[in-house]
Design a protein around this motif. Sequence first.
Motif, PDB file in Angstrom:
ATOM      1  N   SER A 196       0.714  -1.171  -0.218  1.00  0.00           N
ATOM      2  CA  SER A 196      -0.128   0.022   0.151  1.00  0.00           C
ATOM      3  C   SER A 196       1.091   1.388  -0.002  1.00  0.00           C
ATOM      4  CB  SER A 196      -0.874   0.091   1.170  1.00  0.00           C
ATOM      5  OG  SER A 196      -1.694   1.039   1.190  1.00  0.00           O
ATOM      6  N   GLY A 197       0.643   2.217  -0.902  1.00  0.00           N
ATOM      7  CA  GLY A 197       1.215   3.361  -0.851  1.00  0.00           C
ATOM      8  C   GLY A 197       2.738   3.330  -1.567  1.00  0.00           C
ATOM      9  N   GLN A 198       3.098   2.173  -2.299  1.00  0.00           N
ATOM     10  CA  GLN A 198       4.270   2.021  -3.128  1.00  0.00           C
ATOM     11  C   GLN A 198       3.828   1.765  -4.788  1.00  0.00           C
ATOM     12  OE1 GLN A 198       7.601   2.074  -1.539  1.00  0.00           O
ATOM     13  NE2 GLN A 198       6.086   2.845   0.326  1.00  0.00           N
ATOM     14  N   CYS A 199       3.229   2.663  -5.060  1.00  0.00           N
ATOM     15  CA  CYS A 199       2.895   2.783  -6.569  1.00  0.00           C
ATOM     16  C   CYS A 199       4.055   3.583  -7.215  1.00  0.00           C
ATOM     17  CB  CYS A 199       1.776   3.148  -7.066  1.00  0.00           C
ATOM     18  SG  CYS A 199       0.184   2.342  -5.910  1.00  0.00           S
ATOM     19  N   LEU A 200       5.135   2.972  -7.473  1.00  0.00           N
ATOM     20  CA  LEU A 200       6.237   3.605  -8.002  1.00  0.00           C
ATOM     21  C   LEU A 200       6.094   4.279  -9.519  1.00  0.00           C
ATOM     22  CD1 LEU A 200       8.772   1.077  -6.910  1.00  0.00           C
ATOM     23  CD2 LEU A 200       8.324   3.081  -5.698  1.00  0.00           C
ATOM     24  N   CYS A 201       5.289   3.754 -10.123  1.00  0.00           N
ATOM     25  CA  CYS A 201       5.105   4.064 -11.404  1.00  0.00           C
ATOM     26  C   CYS A 201       3.593   4.746 -11.563  1.00  0.00           C
ATOM     27  CB  CYS A 201       5.274   3.095 -12.400  1.00  0.00           C
ATOM     28  SG  CYS A 201       6.865   2.616 -12.822  1.00  0.00           S
ATOM     29  N   GLY A 202       3.106   5.250 -10.343  1.00  0.00           N
ATOM     30  CA  GLY A 202       1.796   5.974 -10.427  1.00  0.00           C
ATOM     31  C   GLY A 202       0.677   5.102 -10.506  1.00  0.00           C
ATOM     32  N   THR A 203      -0.707   5.633 -10.526  1.00  0.00           N
ATOM     33  CA  THR A 203      -1.831   4.928 -10.339  1.00  0.00           C
ATOM     34  C   THR A 203      -2.512   4.860 -11.745  1.00  0.00           C
ATOM     35  OG1 THR A 203      -2.792   6.765  -9.652  1.00  0.00           O
ATOM     36  CG2 THR A 203      -1.947   5.203  -7.850  1.00  0.00           C
ATOM     37  N   SER A 204      -1.920   5.312 -12.916  1.00  0.00           N
ATOM     38  CA  SER A 204      -2.644   5.378 -14.206  1.00  0.00           C
ATOM     39  C   SER A 204      -1.692   4.532 -15.082  1.00  0.00           C
ATOM     40  CB  SER A 204      -2.797   6.977 -14.801  1.00  0.00           C
ATOM     41  OG  SER A 204      -3.521   7.502 -13.769  1.00  0.00           O
ATOM     42  N   PRO A 205      -2.238   3.443 -15.722  1.00  0.00           N
ATOM     43  CA  PRO A 205      -1.825   2.827 -16.749  1.00  0.00           C
ATOM     44  C   PRO A 205      -1.268   3.727 -17.903  1.00  0.00           C
ATOM     45  CG  PRO A 205      -4.000   1.717 -16.144  1.00  0.00           C
ATOM     46  CD  PRO A 205      -3.792   3.064 -15.663  1.00  0.00           C
ATOM     47  N   ASN A 206      -0.095   3.238 -18.556  1.00  0.00           N
ATOM     48  CA  ASN A 206       0.622   4.176 -19.759  1.00  0.00           C
ATOM     49  C   ASN A 206       0.551   3.127 -20.673  1.00  0.00           C
ATOM     50  OD1 ASN A 206       1.605   5.677 -21.517  1.00  0.00           O
ATOM     51  ND2 ASN A 206       3.691   5.798 -20.376  1.00  0.00           N
ATOM     52  N   TYR A 207      -0.271   2.808 -21.782  1.00  0.00           N
ATOM     53  CA  TYR A 207      -0.115   1.666 -22.596  1.00  0.00           C
ATOM     54  C   TYR A 207       0.500   2.348 -23.897  1.00  0.00           C
ATOM     55  CZ  TYR A 207      -3.214  -1.264 -20.043  1.00  0.00           C
ATOM     56  OH  TYR A 207      -3.531  -2.035 -18.901  1.00  0.00           O
ATOM     57  N   VAL A 208       1.609   1.604 -24.324  1.00  0.00           N
ATOM     58  CA  VAL A 208       2.211   2.034 -25.374  1.00  0.00           C
ATOM     59  C   VAL A 208       2.504   1.214 -26.412  1.00  0.00           C
ATOM     60  CG1 VAL A 208       3.662   3.761 -24.099  1.00  0.00           C
ATOM     61  CG2 VAL A 208       4.639   1.701 -24.471  1.00  0.00           C
ATOM     62  N   ASP A 209       2.753   1.483 -27.734  1.00  0.00           N
ATOM     63  CA  ASP A 209       2.947   0.422 -28.837  1.00  0.00           C
ATOM     64  C   ASP A 209       4.508   0.035 -28.687  1.00  0.00           C
ATOM     65  OD1 ASP A 209       3.115  -1.046 -31.135  1.00  0.00           O
ATOM     66  OD2 ASP A 209       3.227   0.810 -32.513  1.00  0.00           O
ATOM     67  N   ALA A 210       4.628  -1.259 -28.398  1.00  0.00           N
ATOM     68  CA  ALA A 210       6.022  -1.832 -28.172  1.00  0.00           C
ATOM     69  C   ALA A 210       7.052  -2.021 -29.393  1.00  0.00           C
ATOM     70  CB  ALA A 210       6.001  -3.197 -27.347  1.00  0.00           C
ATOM     71  N   SER A 211       6.198  -1.934 -30.537  1.00  0.00           N
ATOM     72  CA  SER A 211       6.879  -2.035 -31.740  1.00  0.00           C
ATOM     73  C   SER A 211       7.700  -0.751 -32.038  1.00  0.00           C
ATOM     74  CB  SER A 211       6.191  -2.526 -32.943  1.00  0.00           C
ATOM     75  OG  SER A 211       5.160  -1.495 -33.024  1.00  0.00           O
ATOM     76  N   SER A 212       7.163   0.144 -31.539  1.00  0.00           N
ATOM     77  CA  SER A 212       7.703   1.465 -31.791  1.00  0.00           C
ATOM     78  C   SER A 212       9.151   1.753 -30.815  1.00  0.00           C
ATOM     79  CB  SER A 212       7.019   2.798 -31.573  1.00  0.00           C
ATOM     80  OG  SER A 212       6.543   2.850 -30.380  1.00  0.00           O
ATOM     81  N   TYR A 213       9.095   1.025 -29.650  1.00  0.00           N
ATOM     82  CA  TYR A 213      10.341   1.126 -28.803  1.00  0.00           C
ATOM     83  C   TYR A 213      11.317   0.053 -29.222  1.00  0.00           C
ATOM     84  CZ  TYR A 213       7.867   4.584 -25.863  1.00  0.00           C
ATOM     85  OH  TYR A 213       7.470   5.609 -25.472  1.00  0.00           O
ATOM     86  N   CYS A 214      10.772  -1.268 -29.554  1.00  0.00           N
ATOM     87  CA  CYS A 214      11.642  -2.180 -30.099  1.00  0.00           C
ATOM     88  C   CYS A 214      12.479  -1.684 -31.218  1.00  0.00           C
ATOM     89  CB  CYS A 214      10.866  -3.529 -30.311  1.00  0.00           C
ATOM     90  SG  CYS A 214      10.212  -4.282 -28.869  1.00  0.00           S
ATOM     91  N   SER A 215      11.787  -1.116 -32.116  1.00  0.00           N
ATOM     92  CA  SER A 215      12.700  -0.827 -33.383  1.00  0.00           C
ATOM     93  C   SER A 215      13.681   0.189 -33.243  1.00  0.00           C
ATOM     94  CB  SER A 215      11.548  -0.224 -34.560  1.00  0.00           C
ATOM     95  OG  SER A 215      11.153   1.014 -33.962  1.00  0.00           O
ATOM     96  N   GLN A 216      13.840   0.620 -31.843  1.00  0.00           N
ATOM     97  CA  GLN A 216      15.091   1.575 -31.804  1.00  0.00           C
ATOM     98  C   GLN A 216      16.427   0.792 -31.370  1.00  0.00           C
ATOM     99  OE1 GLN A 216      14.278   4.399 -28.559  1.00  0.00           O
ATOM    100  NE2 GLN A 216      11.992   4.514 -29.093  1.00  0.00           N
ATOM    101  N   TYR A 217      16.298  -0.426 -31.427  1.00  0.00           N
ATOM    102  CA  TYR A 217      17.609  -1.365 -31.557  1.00  0.00           C
ATOM    103  C   TYR A 217      17.488  -2.292 -32.662  1.00  0.00           C
ATOM    104  CZ  TYR A 217      18.560   0.780 -26.879  1.00  0.00           C
ATOM    105  OH  TYR A 217      18.695   1.425 -25.890  1.00  0.00           O
TER     106      TYR A 217
END
Length: 142
Positions: free
Chosen positions: A36-57
């Motif tokens: 409880s109280g340890q939401c290190l990345c916050g309390t809202s999801p952040n859905y992203v397109d993994a393919s755009s990140y993967c393509s950086q390498y």
Amino acid sequence: MRHVALLVCLVATMLTPVTVRADSCGGNCPSDDCPSGQCLCGTSPNYVDASSYCSQYSDWDQNCCQCIANAESSQNANAENYNDNGSYDIGLYQINDVNWNSCSSGSAPCDPSTNLACAHKVWQWGGSTWRLWSTCGGCGCC
């Protein structure tokens, strides 16, 4: 007599210590396992397109990169997992906190670009393979 037994059972149940349910961090901890109280990345999801990140390498398999991100976090850059051993896995690639000093200055790599850079380092530490992710087998990427 039956009512007395029922009353004793009810009183015993009421005196039993209650375990406080952990926090789901707004769904970022899908199994409600974050303290409880340890939401290190916050309390809202952040859905992203993994393919755009993967393509950086270009040196890793794009399909494996995307499968790992999907298997680890369902492409939620704010995903968190609190492990039984007290460690945290954070972000798109669920980077464990033992790696944070080496890749994100000791902070939780919630930002998807930082998490990606951490994932690339972990991938390199694994001999340029995905073997350090428990989900690699399900993705056919070990």
